[in-house]
Design an enzyme around this catalytic site. Structure first.
Site, PDB file in Angstrom:
ATOM      1  N   GLU A  15       0.839  -1.276   0.009  1.00 16.58           N
ATOM      2  CA  GLU A  15       0.161  -0.217   0.056  1.00 16.58           C
ATOM      3  C   GLU A  15       0.624   1.219   0.176  1.00 16.58           C
ATOM      4  O   GLU A  15       0.448   2.340  -0.126  1.00 16.58           O
ATOM      5  CB  GLU A  15      -0.874   0.165   1.134  1.00 16.58           C
ATOM      6  CG  GLU A  15      -2.399  -0.907   0.913  1.00 16.58           C
ATOM      7  CD  GLU A  15      -1.926  -2.147   0.719  1.00 16.58           C
ATOM      8  OE1 GLU A  15      -1.313  -2.973   1.628  1.00 16.58           O
ATOM      9  OE2 GLU A  15      -2.458  -2.782  -0.242  1.00 16.58           O
ATOM     10  N   ASN A  62      -0.902  -7.639  -3.527  1.00 17.05           N
ATOM     11  CA  ASN A  62      -1.444  -6.788  -4.743  1.00 17.05           C
ATOM     12  C   ASN A  62      -0.324  -6.037  -5.228  1.00 17.05           C
ATOM     13  O   ASN A  62       0.725  -5.608  -4.448  1.00 17.05           O
ATOM     14  CB  ASN A  62      -2.436  -5.990  -4.035  1.00 17.05           C
ATOM     15  CG  ASN A  62      -1.904  -5.137  -2.822  1.00 17.05           C
ATOM     16  OD1 ASN A  62      -1.648  -5.601  -1.768  1.00 17.05           O
ATOM     17  ND2 ASN A  62      -1.692  -3.816  -3.267  1.00 17.05           N
ATOM     18  N   ASP A 107      -7.421  -5.043  -5.378  1.00 17.90           N
ATOM     19  CA  ASP A 107      -6.544  -5.146  -4.247  1.00 17.90           C
ATOM     20  C   ASP A 107      -6.898  -6.578  -3.663  1.00 17.90           C
ATOM     21  O   ASP A 107      -7.066  -7.033  -2.506  1.00 17.90           O
ATOM     22  CB  ASP A 107      -6.976  -4.419  -3.022  1.00 17.90           C
ATOM     23  CG  ASP A 107      -5.847  -4.394  -1.859  1.00 17.90           C
ATOM     24  OD1 ASP A 107      -4.809  -4.852  -2.048  1.00 17.90           O
ATOM     25  OD2 ASP A 107      -6.544  -4.349  -0.859  1.00 17.90           O
TER      26      ASP A 107
HETATM   27  O1  LIG Z   1       0.394  -5.239   0.816  1.00 18.24           O
HETATM   28  C1  LIG Z   1       0.958  -5.424   1.821  1.00 18.24           C
HETATM   29  O2  LIG Z   1       2.093  -5.289   2.094  1.00 18.24           O
HETATM   30  C2  LIG Z   1      -0.236  -5.811   2.816  1.00 18.24           C
HETATM   31  C3  LIG Z   1       0.349  -6.118   4.218  1.00 18.24           C
HETATM   32  C4  LIG Z   1      -0.427  -6.338   5.253  1.00 18.24           C
HETATM   33  C5  LIG Z   1      -0.085  -6.602   6.362  1.00 18.24           C
HETATM   34  O3  LIG Z   1       1.234  -6.376   6.503  1.00 18.24           O
HETATM   35  O4  LIG Z   1      -0.684  -6.615   7.477  1.00 18.24           O
HETATM   36  C6  LIG Z   1      -1.871  -6.165   4.908  1.00 18.24           C
HETATM   37  C7  LIG Z   1      -2.248  -5.946   3.526  1.00 18.24           C
HETATM   38  N1  LIG Z   1      -1.419  -5.775   2.631  1.00 18.24           N
HETATM   39  C8  LIG Z   1      -3.641  -6.013   2.897  1.00 18.24           C
HETATM   40  O5  LIG Z   1      -3.923  -6.164   1.865  1.00 18.24           O
HETATM   41  C9  LIG Z   1      -4.652  -6.376   3.824  1.00 18.24           C
HETATM   42  O6  LIG Z   1      -5.622  -6.619   3.422  1.00 18.24           O
HETATM   43  C10 LIG Z   1      -4.239  -6.871   5.192  1.00 18.24           C
HETATM   44  C11 LIG Z   1      -5.248  -7.083   6.294  1.00 18.24           C
HETATM   45  C12 LIG Z   1      -4.337  -7.084   7.255  1.00 18.24           C
HETATM   46  C13 LIG Z   1      -4.559  -7.525   8.607  1.00 18.24           C
HETATM   47  O7  LIG Z   1      -3.739  -7.590   9.218  1.00 18.24           O
HETATM   48  O8  LIG Z   1      -5.800  -7.568   8.934  1.00 18.24           O
HETATM   49  N2  LIG Z   1      -3.002  -6.988   7.138  1.00 18.24           N
HETATM   50  C14 LIG Z   1      -3.093  -6.807   5.603  1.00 18.24           C
HETATM   51 CA   LIG Z   2      -1.980  -5.184   0.446  1.00 18.62          CA
END
Ligand SMILES: O=C(O)c1cc(C(=O)O)c2c(n1)C(=O)C(=O)c1cc(C(=O)O)[nH]c1-2
Ligand SMILES: [Ca+2]
Ligand SMILES: O=C(O)c1cc(C(=O)O)c2c(n1)C(=O)C(=O)c1cc(C(=O)O)[nH]c1-2
Ligand SMILES: [Ca+2]
Lengths: 629, 106, 629, 106
Positions: free
Chosen positions: C209, C293, C335
């Site tokens: 992100e 993503n 995403d």
């Molecule tokens: O693209 C990334 O690097 C990244 C990292 C993380 C993360 O490290 O928790 C999440 C996401 N994306 C993501 O897209 C996502 O839906 C998400 C949910 C969560 C969570 O812990 O509930 N982390 C993350």
């Molecule tokens: Ca992500």
């Protein structure tokens, strides 16, 4: 399993009897206060700290007893989303539990039938600067309840750390009124549970470590209008001394002392805040509470007896007038702030005369029993024989006979003083078992070295003037920094300690006892424990998520007896953990004393609810499920 | 340190003998609380310490302005609270922010 | 009660059999990795996410089963002193439990015999700026364990949010080595559980992100030395593509695509981080995981298929070389980051051929099963029939046949797209019951509107470019903002959903299933639930202090089967609560979707441990008492 | 919106008929993923949208300096890690702070 017959049995014994008893006590005048008294006597409620106005944390319930307490299991739990010390206890009224946490003092109402859904939440926005002037973690000791009168709804009251007293609609959680009772800009905060008596809500303040001059104020529950305010120091008018103040015990002192026992205007910054507990006797119409330590701690800076700090007051609840006041620690040299719990009992004194008593385990290591009708001193025993600043209390004069070896004053380092500033007793709410006529005391076992220093008074800044080092008392293990607490069964008439047990850490939160011959209490290292009230035998314990600084309560719901307790380590013993301090003298010496606490528990915050076998609202797992299933 | 113990046990004796209650302080006796000027007024300086802080080496040098601040704050809170309560009692609506309380009659 | 005979019975059946089984599997080569495999198979341990390298969160224990699960009660609990989402699960190894929390990522070792005393704590100091670049709360998904080899002690590994990978001595908690794997200054963080295979510890990164280009790195467990690093985008060399990459499935794409499916240098900021779970097959020597993503979310800003984001990779664990890669969502527009769990099974395919499979419930709403030996697509079913962005997956090409109605691109607001960006599945670790050949899926049921916008790339800043509104899927209740999750039993060969149940909120943390015919999972509103794996019937639940975003584990200690789970609401669904956000589009749309969560639960953080009747270490209340008593 | 649905159902038909796999993109057909330039390279612009971002109204205007920063950061971490590991392997002591790692021989 044996759930249904088991419940039925109690429905037809305990709870029905309780209902009859409650019904019998209904008086024809249907004042809200009478309704509060009724409610307090029902096993289904816990409407105020101490359970009833007797403030004895005793429940006549015996569904959970010494035979079956081994089967006690968690029925449900709730985290309130706040770390920091969780003192006091929730309230239970009419099928709802009301929970209040430390700063930012969020309040929750939960339905006992399905505590998995929050009925309402009151989430105040407070200035973060309130945190900076709180002396001993950002705790809060609980709520008060007023049952409503048809015109004004039932209300829940809370004090906020920022000095606001808030009345919330008990049904909706909406603010009903909100007034300012203490100003954080001059260092005054609120950590106390407010107290409802006769359509008034009483509250004190905190801040004697910042030189705050203490007062107690009564507000009209319906409007927030101020009814009276009584200061702890100053003129007799400010103090609201009755004309016949201490008429029964002139040796305690009477007129003018609120100013003459201070030098110059020092009474204006003289402390004596009340941030502890109240009790009320509808018979005497007096409300009882203690004022705290004089300010600053450095005693050399305030020549005089510093009246009326450190005083057990009996005040007429309608006028606020003090009928009696007994100063336990004149010219305090050790921070033996005397706000500890006041437990009311009726017992025969040593001459066989039945008397209305008030028993108060004081921070100074003496447990006082006075006649609550007139303030007469009935007994004054050492909580532990290791108390050394005082030899004994002279029963005629009420004067503590000091041992000058343990005095504290400028250019002198006092050593091995017992108790430490934390007291052998502090904010814990203890219990009294009237069947056995014993008090169940959660005690500290902490001593100290103390060295004063001079400092100027600046409104809103810390004004203490002493460097402390605290450590386990002689019965503890100084090497290991453990053995900092005790649990004790005490007879106030004979002075007998029926039994006592050492605890690893201070029993900071207090005790609750029941007709099941059980005493319950939480430990700083995170256990809820149950002992046999008669012998002290440890019968059961449970490892909670975090250490305990509150006291257990018990209530009945749908025929099941529950025991509830806050977890969430903190308060003064937890300041090291809460604010991540390492210097042993930090936190006014608490960091050193409790340096090992962090090896046992970490922060947390919420409530745990227990029942036999863990039975409860979710015995039927369908309860609270998302609708469509 | 030694003399403190000696004197304190002497004082203990005198108490046990029923003396010295509500009498003038004994000069240089260790402060044990038993030498009272009047009921409820029993403080004495530690041996060798001044009777009065002000003017002594232990003068806290209080600033009267600072000492007045608490009462000022209380009076101001009282005033704001009174406005809130007055409006609440009159109109049945509670307004916390005193600047938003209408200043009409009633 | 019936404790002793009950325990004995199991000691002589389940656990003894398990010990025999474990002994039988010991190979003569006593590599640390073999010891890890052994340990993972013992019921007394839970040494890695997923329990064994099969990553199926399945335990052969049946002491707790459908008959007696109603008697499951808490045995003990532990708050780790940190709020924020507690994802993943603790590890249990050789009588100790290892607990790790969200930022600041404190790690604790507790002794199962007396969890009331903390054996050690690892409390790192991290820059608070790590918090500011975490996308989705400051979570952490757990620890890895390496059993030691005589010369190098047993080690516990954790990733810190600040991008550090730390090896701790498992006996003392002291840092053994600590290296930098991700730089928060360019927006890279770590939330993942590291993964130990063959004396290497693997870890990915987070931050797509913020435009972080993803990589997975293998370090030598003994020294922290880098063994290999494989990027998700860029040259074949950076990607570590094997010469015969995708030889079995050339239609998936082979050489050069990591650059040619991007415009210009966009692959340098193209995302594809891996922050989810791993699995390993000692037979193929491949480690399996998914890349996430592409960045930014605004698809118009990155023309091309954006390989190899969104890819299931099978990489040789010794060299890192990719043997196969299957991109599930080319040119992602929603995403649908594909880092979800990879569960390994051996099952007969529809032709009756026994195959080594990998099953992966993807965020895009499709659950993929591939042959893990060569990457062949075996099945690809919709997790729920409401998935609408894709019509179906072409089984020959592997291409998802998109429904252009649900495309997202600039100057267009996509509506009613299912799943939402949160996916129908996200970071939850699910389970597979090999006896019944069904996967137990904790699913989301969330759809969205999506509107892209342009924004520049600045290293270390958020780089998303879309405004989202999320809400319950068609089977939920949009009015009430509930019905946001499902629990489903799925057969990967037939595609049959054996049963499914709606949940109030997303089943975010995953599931664990056992030979007791039970599937356990936690809910965001704070229940641990047990259902009959065969029917989905809800048999039992318990109200934990706070909502769950982790998954349950189970282990045996002294003959008693325990179930443990983290509580502590948070993660992406909890960002509203965790950061006190109110705008429904805040938290990338999660605040609106989960606006009702706060009516059910509050923050908390810790572990709860259950057993039948709640029996456990404190059955004898003397255990852990202060010595002298 | 309407044309999107029409085209998408048409595309659905063509897939069902087994056509258009790995063929050149059909101009202006809605992007459904099935018109591939090569295996694994199937992206098309949305109808009416440019084939290329750069130079178009959707040019992200990337700054090459910003785009280079990640690799720089990774290289620097690698270098620091290598120093730590080298010393740890040589001397058996792990020192995190690279400034404190002695730069002696071995
Ligand atoms: O693209 C990334 O690097 C990244 C990292 C993380 C993360 O490290 O928790 C999440 C996401 N994306 C993501 O897209 C996502 O839906 C998400 C949910 C969560 C969570 O812990 O509930 N982390 C993350
Ligand atoms: Ca992500
Ligand atoms: O003098 C005061 O106003 C004041 C306030 C408080 C408080 O409000 O918590 C404490 C104390 N004093 C105090 O002396 C003390 O030992 C103490 C312990 C605690 C606690 O919650 O653990 N509070 C306080
Ligand atoms: Ca105090």
């Amino acid at each position: 399993m044996k759930k249904t017959p088991f419940r039925r049995r109690f429905l037809t014994s305990i709870s029905v009897l309780a209902t009859l008893a409650a019904a019998a006590s209904v008086t024809p005048t249907a004042q809200a206060n009478d309704r509060l008294i009724e409610l307090s006597k029902s096993n289904e409620n816990w409407v105020m700290p101490g359970r009833t106005y007797d403030a004895d944390n005793y429940s006549p319930m015996a569904q959970i007893n010494t035979e079956n307490v081994k089967e006690l299991r968690p029925a449900w739990s709730f985290s309130d989303g706040v770390l920091n010390g969780h003192e006091g206890a929730p309230l239970v009224v009419n099928g709802k539990m009301f929970i209040n946490g430390p700063f930012p003092n969020r309040t929750y109402a939960l339905e006992l039938d399905n505590p998995g859904k929050i009925v309402w939440e009151h989430n105040p926005k407070q200035s973060a600067s309130a945190r900076a002037v709180a002396c001993c973690d950002v705790v809060n000791r609980g709520l008060a309840y007023w049952p409503g009168d048809g015109k004004t709804p039932a209300l829940i009251f809370k004090n906020q750390l920022d000095g606001h007293l808030v009345a919330m609609n008990a049904e909706t959680g909406q603010t009903y009124w909100e007034i300012e009772n203490a100003d954080i800009k001059v260092g005054a905060t609120e950590t106390q549970a407010p107290y409802v008596v006769k359509d008034e809500v009483l509250t004190g303040t905190s801040g004697a470590e910042l030189g705050v001059r203490g007062y107690v104020t009564a507000y009209d529950v319906r409007t927030g209008e101020k009814k009276w305010r009584a200061y702890a120091t100053g003129s007799d008018k400010d103090l609201l001394l009755a004309k016949d103040f201490n008429i029964h015990n002139p040796q305690y002192g009477q007129a003018n002392l609120g100013q003459t026992t201070w030098e110059g205007d020092e009474w204006k910054i003289g402390g004596g805040t009340n941030w502890g507990w109240y009790a009320f006797d509808p018979g005497t119409n007096l409300v009882y509470f203690g004022t705290g330590n004089p300010a600053p701690w450095n005693a050399t800076m305030r020549p005089g007896d510093n009246k009326w700090t450190m005083t057990i007051f009996g005040r007429d609840v309608d006028t606020g007038e003090a009928k009696f006041g007994y100063q336990k620690t004149p010219h305090d040299e050790w921070d033996y702030a005397g706000v500890d719990v006041m437990m009311l009992s009726e017992q025969k004194d040593s001459t066989g005369k039945l008397r209305k008593l008030l028993t108060h385990p004081d921070r100074n290591g003496i447990i006082y029993t006075v006649d609550r009708e007139n303030g007469d001193l009935v007994s004054a025993h050492k909580i532990d024989d290791t108390v050394n600043w005082v030899k004994h209390v002279d029963m005629k004069t009420g004067i503590p006979i000091r041992d000058p070896e343990y005095a504290t004053y400028m250019d002198h380092k006092g050593r091995d003083i017992c108790p430490a500033a934390m007291g052998y007793h502090n904010q814990g709410f203890d219990s009294y078992d009237p069947q056995k006529q014993i008090f169940l005391l959660g005690a500290n076992h902490i001593c100290m070295d103390w060295e004063p220093f001079m400092l100027p008074y600046r409104a809103g800044q810390f004004f203490v003037g002493a460097t402390l080092s605290m450590y386990p008392g002689p019965k503890g293990n100084r090497q290991a920094a453990e053995g900092l607490g005790q649990i004790k069964a005490y007879n106030a008439i004979t002075g007998e300690i029926k039994w006592d047990k050492m605890e690893r850490f201070a029993v900071w939160g207090g005790t609750m006892s029941t007709a099941g011959n059980l005493v319950f209490y939480g430990t700083l290292d995170g256990f809820l424990k149950a002992r046999d009230t008669r012998t002290g035998e440890l019968l059961w314990k449970f490892k909670l998520p975090s250490g305990v600084v509150g006291y257990p309560i018990t209530y009945e719901h749908k025929g099941v007896q529950y025991v509830a307790i806050y977890y969430g380590v903190g308060g003064w013993p937890g300041v090291g953990m809460v604010f991540d301090l390492e210097d042993p003298s930090a936190g006014l010496g608490a960091v050193g004393a409790f340096k090992n606490l962090q090896r046992y528990t970490k922060q947390g915050g919420g409530v745990f609810v227990f029942s036999l076998g863990g039975h409860g609202p979710y015995d039927d797992p369908k309860v609270g499920e998302y609708d469509v299933n | 340190m030694k003399w403190t113990s000696l004197i304190s046990s002497a004082a203990g004796l005198s108490v046990a003998a029923g003396l010295t209650l509500f009498t003038a302080p004994v000069a240089m006796a260790a402060y044990d609380g038993t030498h009272c000027k009047a009921p409820g007024n029993c403080w004495e300086p530690q041996p060798g310490y001044p009777e009065q802080g002000i003017g002594s080496k232990y003068d806290p040098h209080h600033d009267p302005k600072e000492l007045a601040k608490q009462q000022e704050a209380e009076d101001q809170m009282d005033e704001r609270n009174a406005k809130r309560v007055r409006y609440f009692k009159s109109w049945g609506q509670f307004i916390y922010d005193v600047n938003k309380i209408p200043s009409g009659p009633k």
